[in-house]
Enzyme design. Structure first.
Site, PDB file in Angstrom:
ATOM      1  N   LYS A  10      -5.864   4.223  -0.861  1.00 23.60           N
ATOM      2  CA  LYS A  10      -5.733   5.317  -1.829  1.00 23.60           C
ATOM      3  C   LYS A  10      -7.118   5.879  -2.197  1.00 23.60           C
ATOM      4  O   LYS A  10      -8.159   5.270  -1.860  1.00 23.60           O
ATOM      5  CB  LYS A  10      -4.997   4.789  -3.062  1.00 23.60           C
ATOM      6  CG  LYS A  10      -3.549   4.345  -2.765  1.00 23.60           C
ATOM      7  CD  LYS A  10      -2.820   3.943  -4.042  1.00 23.60           C
ATOM      8  CE  LYS A  10      -1.403   3.479  -3.749  1.00 23.60           C
ATOM      9  NZ  LYS A  10      -0.657   3.166  -5.003  1.00 23.60           N
ATOM     10  N   TYR A  50       6.261  10.566  -2.870  1.00 26.96           N
ATOM     11  CA  TYR A  50       6.669   9.753  -4.029  1.00 26.96           C
ATOM     12  C   TYR A  50       7.938  10.283  -4.707  1.00 26.96           C
ATOM     13  O   TYR A  50       8.182   9.962  -5.875  1.00 26.96           O
ATOM     14  CB  TYR A  50       5.515   9.649  -5.026  1.00 26.96           C
ATOM     15  CG  TYR A  50       4.470   8.624  -4.617  1.00 26.96           C
ATOM     16  CD1 TYR A  50       4.789   7.259  -4.538  1.00 26.96           C
ATOM     17  CD2 TYR A  50       3.179   8.999  -4.292  1.00 26.96           C
ATOM     18  CE1 TYR A  50       3.849   6.314  -4.146  1.00 26.96           C
ATOM     19  CE2 TYR A  50       2.224   8.049  -3.912  1.00 26.96           C
ATOM     20  CZ  TYR A  50       2.570   6.714  -3.846  1.00 26.96           C
ATOM     21  OH  TYR A  50       1.634   5.778  -3.464  1.00 26.96           O
ATOM     22  N   ASN A 113      -4.619   1.509  -7.688  1.00 31.41           N
ATOM     23  CA  ASN A 113      -4.540   0.141  -7.166  1.00 31.41           C
ATOM     24  C   ASN A 113      -4.860  -0.010  -5.679  1.00 31.41           C
ATOM     25  O   ASN A 113      -4.352  -0.896  -5.003  1.00 31.41           O
ATOM     26  CB  ASN A 113      -3.180  -0.472  -7.517  1.00 31.41           C
ATOM     27  CG  ASN A 113      -2.024   0.324  -6.968  1.00 31.41           C
ATOM     28  OD1 ASN A 113      -2.222   1.305  -6.273  1.00 31.41           O
ATOM     29  ND2 ASN A 113      -0.814  -0.104  -7.275  1.00 31.41           N
ATOM     30  N   HIS A 116      -1.418   1.269  -0.757  1.00 30.76           N
ATOM     31  CA  HIS A 116       0.040   1.378  -0.755  1.00 30.76           C
ATOM     32  C   HIS A 116       0.586   0.521   0.377  1.00 30.76           C
ATOM     33  O   HIS A 116      -0.053   0.404   1.429  1.00 30.76           O
ATOM     34  CB  HIS A 116       0.449   2.843  -0.516  1.00 30.76           C
ATOM     35  CG  HIS A 116       1.907   3.004  -0.181  1.00 30.76           C
ATOM     36  ND1 HIS A 116       2.873   3.077  -1.154  1.00 30.76           N
ATOM     37  CD2 HIS A 116       2.558   3.064   1.021  1.00 30.76           C
ATOM     38  CE1 HIS A 116       4.067   3.189  -0.561  1.00 30.76           C
ATOM     39  NE2 HIS A 116       3.898   3.186   0.753  1.00 30.76           N
ATOM     40  N   GLU A 127       8.018   6.667   5.989  1.00 31.62           N
ATOM     41  CA  GLU A 127       6.648   6.895   5.519  1.00 31.62           C
ATOM     42  C   GLU A 127       5.678   7.071   6.687  1.00 31.62           C
ATOM     43  O   GLU A 127       4.747   7.876   6.618  1.00 31.62           O
ATOM     44  CB  GLU A 127       6.214   5.737   4.627  1.00 31.62           C
ATOM     45  CG  GLU A 127       6.957   5.744   3.286  1.00 31.62           C
ATOM     46  CD  GLU A 127       6.605   4.554   2.395  1.00 31.62           C
ATOM     47  OE1 GLU A 127       7.200   4.450   1.317  1.00 31.62           O
ATOM     48  OE2 GLU A 127       5.731   3.740   2.785  1.00 31.62           O
TER      49      GLU A 127
HETATM   50  P1  GDP Z   1       4.108  -0.551  -5.508  1.00 29.00           P
HETATM   51  O1  GDP Z   1       5.317  -0.583  -4.626  1.00 29.00           O
HETATM   52  O2  GDP Z   1       3.501  -1.918  -5.745  1.00 29.00           O
HETATM   53  O3  GDP Z   1       3.072   0.447  -5.042  1.00 29.00           O
HETATM   54  O4  GDP Z   1       4.573  -0.089  -6.979  1.00 29.00           O
HETATM   55  P2  GDP Z   1       5.645   1.002  -7.478  1.00 29.00           P
HETATM   56  O5  GDP Z   1       6.530   1.451  -6.354  1.00 29.00           O
HETATM   57  O6  GDP Z   1       6.271   0.453  -8.706  1.00 29.00           O
HETATM   58  O7  GDP Z   1       4.722   2.223  -7.946  1.00 29.00           O
HETATM   59  C1  GDP Z   1       4.181   3.131  -6.997  1.00 29.00           C
HETATM   60  C2  GDP Z   1       2.766   3.464  -7.419  1.00 29.00           C
HETATM   61  O8  GDP Z   1       2.798   4.185  -8.652  1.00 29.00           O
HETATM   62  C3  GDP Z   1       1.861   2.272  -7.732  1.00 29.00           C
HETATM   63  O9  GDP Z   1       1.307   1.699  -6.579  1.00 29.00           O
HETATM   64  C4  GDP Z   1       0.810   2.897  -8.631  1.00 29.00           C
HETATM   65  O10 GDP Z   1      -0.191   3.604  -7.878  1.00 29.00           O
HETATM   66  C5  GDP Z   1       1.636   3.919  -9.403  1.00 29.00           C
HETATM   67  N1  GDP Z   1       2.032   3.382 -10.722  1.00 29.00           N
HETATM   68  C6  GDP Z   1       2.848   2.328 -10.992  1.00 29.00           C
HETATM   69  N2  GDP Z   1       2.978   2.141 -12.325  1.00 29.00           N
HETATM   70  C7  GDP Z   1       2.211   3.108 -12.915  1.00 29.00           C
HETATM   71  C8  GDP Z   1       1.935   3.460 -14.274  1.00 29.00           C
HETATM   72  O11 GDP Z   1       2.421   2.833 -15.221  1.00 29.00           O
HETATM   73  N3  GDP Z   1       1.100   4.542 -14.479  1.00 29.00           N
HETATM   74  C9  GDP Z   1       0.558   5.268 -13.443  1.00 29.00           C
HETATM   75  N4  GDP Z   1      -0.240   6.313 -13.730  1.00 29.00           N
HETATM   76  N5  GDP Z   1       0.815   4.966 -12.151  1.00 29.00           N
HETATM   77  C10 GDP Z   1       1.619   3.906 -11.888  1.00 29.00           C
END
Ligand code: GDP
Length: 138
Positions: A10, A50, A113, A116, A127
């Site tokens: 990212k 997304y 983070n 992905h 994807e």
């Molecule tokens: P992943 O599968 O571990 O990537 O997590 P998720 O599918 O739950 O979320 C997708 C992405 O959204 C995450 O990798 C983060 O970059 C972002 N994200 C998740 N939670 C938050 C949040 O509370 N705030 C913001 N700004 N971004 C978030």
């Protein structure tokens, strides 16, 4: 495609200049790179990627983050790729991630983070095709 997954380094990972370290960790864990590019996502592309998170309160922030700088999408192959890659990157929130995982090492926050990883074989195939045409994949 059940042995494939999509990784994205990212914008925060690119900004920190740790692309090489992250790729080294991925290949040392037994993954083979089948496709890779350095690029900027358009807003439309990030929104579509997304789409599943459209109703989440952080959707707008997530899209803005993903277009805040270049990203490195990587198509990866390994037996049990999706699950093994999720294990290698660690929990979404680096504070919860196991030591030695990519997010523990390089992520600054739950939002920014570093990497992905696809969450299912079905999404991995979708994807990978979001970023790569057939002739861009080995
Ligand atoms: P992943 O599968 O571990 O990537 O997590 P998720 O599918 O739950 O979320 C997708 C992405 O959204 C995450 O990798 C983060 O970059 C972002 N994200 C998740 N939670 C938050 C949040 O509370 N705030 C913001 N700004 N971004 C978030």
């Amino acid at each position: 495609m059940s042995n494939r997954t999509l990784a994205i380094i990212k914008p925060d990972g690119v900004r920190k200049n740790v692309v090489g370290k992250i790729i080294a960790q991925i290949t040392e864990a037994g993954f083979t790179v089948k496709g890779m590019k350095l690029m900027r996502m358009s807003k439309e592309s990030a929104q579509a990627f997304y789409e599943v998170h459209k109703e989440r309160p952080f959707y707008g922030e997530l899209v803005d983050f993903m277009i805040s700088g270049p990203v490195v999408p990587i198509a990866l192959e390994k037996e049990n790729a999706v699950a093994d890659f999720r294990k290698l990157i660690g929990a979404t929130d680096p504070a919860q991630a196991e030591s030695g995982t990519i997010r523990k090492l390089y992520a600054g926050s739950k939002a920014e983070n570093a990497v992905h990883g696809s969450d299912s074989d079905e999404n991995a195939a979708l994807e990978i095709s979001h970023f790569f045409s057939r002739n861009e994949l080995l």
